[in-house]
Each structure stands twice: as structure tokens, then as C-alpha cells.
Enzyme design. Sequence first.
Site, PDB file in Angstrom:
ATOM      1  N   ASN A   1      44.263  39.543  42.859  1.00 35.77           N
ATOM      2  CA  ASN A   1      43.576  38.879  43.973  1.00 35.77           C
ATOM      3  C   ASN A   1      42.905  39.942  44.834  1.00 35.77           C
ATOM      4  OD1 ASN A   1      42.960  36.739  45.904  1.00 35.77           O
ATOM      5  ND2 ASN A   1      44.532  37.669  47.211  1.00 35.77           N
TER       6      ASN A   1
ATOM      7  N   ASP B   1      51.870  37.611  43.210  1.00 39.73           N
ATOM      8  CA  ASP B   1      53.198  37.048  42.965  1.00 39.73           C
ATOM      9  C   ASP B   1      53.246  35.685  43.656  1.00 39.73           C
ATOM     10  OD1 ASP B   1      53.604  37.497  45.648  1.00 39.73           O
ATOM     11  OD2 ASP B   1      54.984  39.188  45.373  1.00 39.73           O
TER      12      ASP B   1
ATOM     13  N   HIS C   1      41.792  40.615  48.669  1.00 40.14           N
ATOM     14  CA  HIS C   1      42.119  40.088  49.995  1.00 40.14           C
ATOM     15  C   HIS C   1      41.379  40.903  51.062  1.00 40.14           C
ATOM     16  CE1 HIS C   1      44.519  38.102  53.048  1.00 40.14           C
ATOM     17  NE2 HIS C   1      44.676  39.289  53.627  1.00 40.14           N
TER      18      HIS C   1
ATOM     19  N   ASP D   1      49.991  36.821  49.522  1.00 35.98           N
ATOM     20  CA  ASP D   1      49.435  38.182  49.573  1.00 35.98           C
ATOM     21  C   ASP D   1      50.521  39.256  49.635  1.00 35.98           C
ATOM     22  OD1 ASP D   1      46.841  37.026  49.605  1.00 35.98           O
ATOM     23  OD2 ASP D   1      47.018  36.690  51.743  1.00 35.98           O
TER      24      ASP D   1
ATOM     25  N   ILE E   1      47.852  28.846  46.827  1.00 31.20           N
ATOM     26  CA  ILE E   1      48.968  29.673  46.369  1.00 31.20           C
ATOM     27  C   ILE E   1      49.276  29.273  44.926  1.00 31.20           C
ATOM     28  CG2 ILE E   1      51.371  30.333  46.794  1.00 31.20           C
ATOM     29  CD1 ILE E   1      49.424  31.041  49.072  1.00 31.20           C
TER      30      ILE E   1
HETATM   31  C1  GRF Z   1      36.646  37.245  50.105  1.00 36.03           C
HETATM   32  O1  GRF Z   1      36.601  37.958  51.305  1.00 36.03           O
HETATM   33  C2  GRF Z   1      38.045  37.130  49.593  1.00 36.03           C
HETATM   34  O2  GRF Z   1      38.791  38.283  49.787  1.00 36.03           O
HETATM   35  C3  GRF Z   1      38.578  36.025  50.451  1.00 36.03           C
HETATM   36  O3  GRF Z   1      37.533  35.079  50.439  1.00 36.03           O
HETATM   37  C4  GRF Z   1      36.290  35.785  50.324  1.00 36.03           C
HETATM   38  C5  GRF Z   1      35.545  35.171  49.177  1.00 36.03           C
HETATM   39  O4  GRF Z   1      34.166  35.345  49.334  1.00 36.03           O
HETATM   40  N1  GRF Z   1      39.842  35.527  50.021  1.00 36.03           N
HETATM   41  P1  GRF Z   1      33.140  34.715  48.308  1.00 36.03           P
HETATM   42  O5  GRF Z   1      33.390  33.214  48.258  1.00 36.03           O
HETATM   43  O6  GRF Z   1      33.387  35.340  46.966  1.00 36.03           O
HETATM   44  O7  GRF Z   1      31.792  35.060  48.846  1.00 36.03           O
END
Ligand code: GRF
Length: 191
Positions: A104, A138, A106, A142, A91
Site C-alpha cells: 500500500n 497487514d 500511504h 497502515d 481495510i
Molecule cells: C494517495 O495519496 C494514496 O496514498 C491515498 O490516496 C491517494 C490516491 O490518489 N491513500 P489517486 O486516487 O491515485 O490519485
Amino acid sequence: MSRCIFILASGTGSLAEAIISASQKGDLSAQVIAVLTDQPEAGIVSKCATLDIPIISHPMHDDRAEWNEELFQITESLNPTLVVSAGFMRILDANYVTTFKVINSHPSLLPMFPGAHAVRDALISKVTQTGTTIHWVDAGVDTGEIIVAREVPILEDDTEEVLHERIKIVERGLIVATISELLDTLEFSHE
Ligand code: GRF
């Protein structure tokens, strides 16, 4: 080139690699100045060596406030146009996300399934589709303003790993396209 991206990553780095490759091929008109990881053993480290991108190792230590401050100073010294959290599992503090422009990626359709186990949580909840969301960061988990989202169907035999891989295929394309669009609208601060 005046558009500079600073990537934060903790894992295998496939999203970071997609951004770096797009930049190196000229498909993204921005330069990746460096990648920072909190996991010195993560796959992203060797990927950066192969791709000839500076990697900054910034492992967590006992003093979280000091770690935050160090991250702030590293970022400030690089003066990025945009900070991209691409699988960064920390975070970021309020001062960081109000000073720098941070997005980000997600692996769920936010606001459903925030947090570190989004893919598992979607499978457990028996929804028939999940997806990926790119949002401004922020100080919450998420919770920042959503920029764009894409759906990914959940198939009957999906395991967490298989579903996450399918989501990541979508994430890689979407993060590159979104960065490209955002950079056209952001005021450039990097000289
Ligand atoms: C992605 O799914 C991202 O959204 C999540 O972690 C994964 C990262 O994958 N927070 P990588 O390490 O870039 O392959």
C-alpha cells in the site's frame, strides 16, 4: 510476461495510472492484469477505459464477509504476483493479506498519521514535514512492515489539497520504483 500486478483503487487513480503507464511504456517489466474499484463512479474507471485496462467494479454491500470473500475469489482467479493498493480506501481482511502479497502507498511518514485523513492530520499537528510510505499490508490500519518512505516538506501556505498533490507526485515515482524492485525479489506464482 509472468509478472502480474493487480491494482486496488478507490479514487482518481493517478497512482494506478502511473503504474499502468510505466508498464505500457516498458519502464516496468510487469503487466497490470486489472484494476478493481469499490467506487464505480470514481475517476479510476474512465482512466482504465482510456488506458485499455480491465476494470472490475466491486462496490461494498451489506454483507461485509461476503464482500471480502468475493474480493478473495476475484484475486485468486487472477493469480497476481503482487497486489497494489493505490488509494484503496478499504481495510483488507487477515485472510486476504496473508494469502496474497499486498503493498500500500500511504500519504504520510508512518507510523505517524495512519488512516484516511493522513494529510489533514499532518497539517493540523503542525509538523514541518510529512511524506509518503510504502508498506506491506497487514490486517491493521497502515500498520504493516515499512518498505520505503520519502519526506515531503510542509510549506507555510499549504492547504490539504495542495500538500496532498505534492505528496502524490512523490508517491507516483516511488510506487513504480518500489514495485520494480520488489518484483525482482518475489517468487513468481503467475504462469
Ligand atoms: C494517495 O495519496 C494514496 O496514498 C491515498 O490516496 C491517494 C490516491 O490518489 N491513500 P489517486 O486516487 O491515485 O490519485
